[in-house]
Design a protein around this motif. Structure first.
Motif, PDB file in Angstrom:
ATOM      1  N   ASN A  14      46.735  31.027  -7.003  1.00 29.58           N
ATOM      2  CA  ASN A  14      45.561  31.267  -6.158  1.00 29.58           C
ATOM      3  C   ASN A  14      44.821  32.553  -6.507  1.00 29.58           C
ATOM      4  O   ASN A  14      43.741  32.798  -5.975  1.00 29.58           O
ATOM      5  N   ASN A  21      48.117  20.681  -2.713  1.00 27.45           N
ATOM      6  CA  ASN A  21      46.779  21.149  -2.333  1.00 27.45           C
ATOM      7  C   ASN A  21      46.264  22.199  -3.312  1.00 27.45           C
ATOM      8  O   ASN A  21      45.087  22.206  -3.677  1.00 27.45           O
ATOM      9  N   THR A  22      47.158  23.093  -3.735  1.00 27.76           N
ATOM     10  CA  THR A  22      46.756  24.142  -4.683  1.00 27.76           C
ATOM     11  C   THR A  22      46.317  23.529  -6.013  1.00 27.76           C
ATOM     12  O   THR A  22      45.288  23.914  -6.581  1.00 27.76           O
ATOM     13  N   ARG A  50      42.964  21.676  -5.716  1.00 23.18           N
ATOM     14  CA  ARG A  50      41.824  22.612  -5.715  1.00 23.18           C
ATOM     15  C   ARG A  50      41.514  23.085  -7.128  1.00 23.18           C
ATOM     16  O   ARG A  50      40.351  23.205  -7.520  1.00 23.18           O
ATOM     17  N   LYS A 109      39.750  20.327  -9.113  1.00 22.07           N
ATOM     18  CA  LYS A 109      38.346  20.126  -8.733  1.00 22.07           C
ATOM     19  C   LYS A 109      37.470  21.304  -9.145  1.00 22.07           C
ATOM     20  O   LYS A 109      36.273  21.148  -9.377  1.00 22.07           O
ATOM     21  N   LYS A 110      38.089  22.484  -9.242  1.00 23.08           N
ATOM     22  CA  LYS A 110      37.323  23.677  -9.590  1.00 23.08           C
ATOM     23  C   LYS A 110      37.025  23.741 -11.082  1.00 23.08           C
ATOM     24  O   LYS A 110      35.927  24.110 -11.496  1.00 23.08           O
ATOM     25  N   GLU A 136      43.941  11.229  -3.649  1.00 23.57           N
ATOM     26  CA  GLU A 136      43.223  12.496  -3.544  1.00 23.57           C
ATOM     27  C   GLU A 136      42.396  12.769  -4.804  1.00 23.57           C
ATOM     28  O   GLU A 136      41.324  13.366  -4.734  1.00 23.57           O
TER      29      GLU A 136
END
Length: 819
Positions: free
Chosen positions: A333, A368-369, A372, A375-376, A407
């Motif tokens: 993150n 989830n990490t 993300r 998608k980034k 997802e």
């Protein structure tokens, strides 16, 4: 000419030092050629020219017969003087033109063993330069004994500069097989490993570079570990970690040392030994947390940890126990993209094939990490790393196998199918296959988005795993649960010329699994599709004999898949059954071992095949084989414990629920409805949905309808599950259920409650009379079902009306009556 200056030099000496022309001088005064300095070194013009790199002077003096073997008072000759200044051209000239008079390499190697720091450094630097560019020089260094000289320096008390330059020399030649073998045989690994603990980061760095080369050799790797390499590495890492402001050079020294760990871990025994060293993972996790934002350092530490954990379950557990998982997720993150890629690789290596670490990582929110991150960054490296990590983390968890592709989304997965990367093609095919299965699927979105065309292209891939995955995914797209054909996918497969490629794979593929999977997918494409069946029947290469041959394969999985292909061709298809019957090759004995197997998956798959193919078996009566198959399948539904197997068994039961007459009734007769109804409350969605679909088909049988209504009265929520998943439900079942709901909603007076009394002054609702009461229509068979009592409602007219017995809601829910 013959006078010495204040340095003790004659004019000729100064000219050789500074590069002035000496031709006339030595031609006129030949005695100057061998004149010596008066500075205590007794150097001749040749030695001074060599020391200062004056190649032209060296050539001229030797042409004038200067003594090539002249030495100084310190016993330094022309080779040593040139080596001190790293004047390689002079040494190469001497080697090429005067090899008969002087052995340059012998003298260089001997010079390297000098106990003086300056001389050793000069020799090492010179050897390093000479062996860097020419293979011939590397060979000469070896034959001249350079390996022994290097070991001597590493064992000596010389300073860090000498050892650093010597290690650079070794690095130039250690890649040669005979050099590494001699180095290991002459006990060179031990002093080399000790350099890992050097106070100089440069010495440790070059020691690591050499150790990495030696670690690739079996004997070298053993010696490295035997000489406490890992504890020395951990100690160095601890010093860096505990230092307040460690120099970047200290961090860079870790790079080759960590890379050496990765090379050592190519051997499973070495990998296990490294992971078992106390404090390895704890210290490396801390080091990772404090690592500077230097990509080279970062990746080397990641690589070391990943190599120790990959494929070793105990090491994976140790990594997670050292908070490695939470550390990696936390850093994901905060770090830059390039660093995140390394962390994703680390997470992947720590979870592949290990359900415990997969669960631990999942509990820390890794999905989830990673989503993300995916998608980034849409770059190729991120997509490959994140997608492979997601696949590794998902493992065999059936819930996640569906959740993760959902997802990611169908559009992204379809992009993967057409991506240049083979890894993404494979992952895309696998995930699309997951989304094409189950009671809730995305077949329409996949087919509508061009998924069939992309998968047909993958069937032509050179990589077998991609071909296998694409074939399976096409099969999943062709049929829904219960063998309900998905016509759109079947037609798209035919239009994309997929049937032709599948026939070619069945006939010509060398891999037996590709052959049998192609056969099963062809059969799936023909279920309920006359055009596909017609195409296959007219294809000159297609013949059932190819599938029948696979029934005799040594691999049980191949045999079972071949049986499924035959059963799928014969499913609700009389023409195909006749063709198979004419072969006179379908024998019950081929499935006997599977029916008796303790593997429930084998057992229920064989049971379905036996039931479907019972008509064409030549060695067993149809009724017997059918009965055995149905019983075996229902036994799995009743006694199975694995949700995946139970879901498969429910799917097979759904297929039998709408096949030829007699089979559904026989399945219901031995309690299939009861077991399926029990699975409607399962937490596993696939099992619950498949059971609902099967029961939906069974509602068209009166016995099944009655049994299922009883279960629904006990638990009305089952109806919600049925209506959510079932493709078809009999109208009569829904009517009876609505009737039950109506009756259950009527207020009922308890027997102990007194009838309400009307006071004399109250006005009657109807003047002393009671009109006829509108009642729900009573089924004609009410008497048979227990409606035998009569209740008389008194009125002034004494009119009697027959009603069913008044029962509480609980008794109705208990299923004692039917509607």
């Amino acid at each position: 000419m013959n006078e010495y200056n204040n340095r003790g030099y004659l004019t000729v000496h100064s000219a050789c030092e500074q590069g002035f022309d000496i031709t006339k001088m030595i031609d006129n005064y030949q005695h100057l050629i061998e004149s010596e300095t008066n500075d205590g070194t007794n150097s001749t013009p040749l030695l001074i020219a060599a020391a200062n790199g004056r190649l032209a002077h060296v050539q001229l003096l030797l042409q004038r017969n200067a003594r090539i073997n002249a030495i100084t008072s310190k016993n330094l000759g022309v080779v040593e003087m040139a080596a001190l200044g790293q004047h390689v051209p002079i040494l190469e000239y001497l080697h090429e033109q005067h090899a008969d008079k002087i052995n340059v390499w012998k003298l260089l190697v001997k010079f390297l063993m000098c106990d003086m720091e300056k001389e050793c450094v000069g020799a090492a630097k010179t050897i390093q330069k000479m062996t860097e560019s020419k293979a011939e020089h590397r060979e000469l260094a070896f034959t001249s004994g350079a390996v022994l000289s290097i070991i001597h320096v590493l064992k000596s008390e010389l300073g860090c500069d000498a050892k650093e330059e010597t290690l650079k020399c070794l690095l130039n030649v250690v890649g040669m097989e005979k050099v590494s073998e001699q180095f290991v045989a002459c006990a060179g690994v031990s002093p080399l490993v000790k350099q890992v603990g050097s106070t100089s980061p440069q010495v440790a760095f070059f020691a690591g570079q050499n150790l990495k080369e030696l670690a690739a050799k079996p004997k070298g790797a053993e010696d490295i570990l035997h000489n406490s390499y890992v504890p020395l590495l951990l100690e160095r890492a601890r010093q860096i970690f505990e230092a307040e402001n460690p120099d970047i050079a200290e961090w860079k020294a870790l790079v080759p040392l960590c890379e050496t760990v990765a090379v050592l871990c190519a051997n499973e025994a070495h990998q296990k030994a490294i992971g078992s060293v106390k404090g390895f993972f704890e210290l490396f996790v801390k080091t990772l947390n404090r690592c500077p934002d230097d990509l080279l350092i970062w990746n080397s530490i990641i690589k070391a940890i990943s190599s120790v954990t990959a494929g070793n379950q105990q090491n994976q557990l140790s990594f997670i126990a050292a908070d490695g998982g939470s550390c990696a997720i936390g850093l994901l993150n905060t770090k830059a993209k390039d660093q995140q890629i390394g962390l994703v690789d680390l997470i992947k290596s720590a979870t592949v094939g290990n359900e415990t670490t997969q669960k631990a990582i999942l509990d820390q929110g890794v999905i989830n990490t990673l989503m993300r991150l995916l998608k980034k960054h849409r770059t190729l490296d991120v997509q490959i790393n994140v997608s492979t990590a997601l696949k590794a983390i998902v493992g065999e968890d059936r819930h996640l196998q569906r959740q993760v592709p959902e997802e990611m989304g169908v559009p992204l997965l379809l992009e993967y199918l057409s991506h240049p990367s083979d890894e993404l093609k494979f992952i895309g095919s696998e995930f699309v296959g997951q989304m094409a299965q189950g009671p809730r699927n995305e077949k329409d979105a996949i087919t509508g988005g061009g998924g069939i065309i992309a998968l047909v292209r993958l069937v032509q891939s050179e990589h077998e795993r991609i071909v296998l995955s694409a074939i399976r995914t096409l099969r999943f797209l062709c049929l829904d649960v219960g063998y309900i054909p998905h016509k759109r996918s079947q037609n798209s497969l035919r239009d994309a010329k997929g049937l032709r490629f599948l026939v070619a794979l069945l006939v010509y593929a060398k891999n037996e699994f590709i052959q049998v999977e192609a056969a099963l997918t062809l059969a799936s494409a023909c279920v309920g599709n006359d055009k596909n069946y017609e195409f296959l029947s007219n294809h000159p290469d297609f013949n059932h004999i190819f599938i029948l041959r696979l029934m005799y394969n040594e691999n049980p999985d191949v045999r079972l898949l071949a049986g499924m292909a035959l059963a799928t061709f014969a499913y609700n298809n009389v023409a195909q059954q006749r063709i198979l019957c004419d072969t006179n090759s379908i024998r019950f004995q081929l499935w006997h071992e599977f029916l008796e197997s303790t593997n429930e998956l084998y057992k229920c798959a064989a049971a379905f095949q036996v039931v479907v193919l019972a008509r064409v078996m030549v060695d067993e009566a149809q009724a017997i084989s059918c009965a055995m198959g149905i019983k075996a399948l229902v036994d799995v539904l009743a006694k199975g414990t694995d949700d995946a197997t139970l879901a498969f068994a429910a799917d097979l039961t759904a297929r039998l629920a709408h096949t030829r007459g007699g089979v559904p009734d026989a399945t219901v007769a031995i309690g299939a409805v009861d077991h399926l109804a029990r699975h409607l409350t399962s937490a596993d969605e696939e099992l619950k949905g498949n059971a609902a679909i099967a029961l939906g088909f069974f509602t068209y049988l009166s016995a099944a309808e009655k049994s299922l209504l009883q279960h629904c009265r006990k638990n009305p929520e089952l109806v919600d599950v049925l209506t959510k998943y079932a493709r078809k439900i009999a109208d009569s079942f829904m009517e009876r259920w609505k009737h039950f709901e109506y009756i259950a909603s009527v207020p009922v007076r308890h027997k102990s409650e007194p009838l309400p009394r009307r006071r004399m002054h109250d006005q009657p609702a109807v003047a002393m009379s009671m009109p006829s009461i509108a009642l729900p229509k009573i089924p004609s068979k009410s008497k048979e079902r227990g409606y035998t009592q009569e209740v008389t409602i008194a009125s002034t007219r004494r009119k009697s009306i027959s009603l069913p017995p008044i029962r509480g809601v609980k008794s109705l829910m208990a299923g004692n009556t039917t509607n």
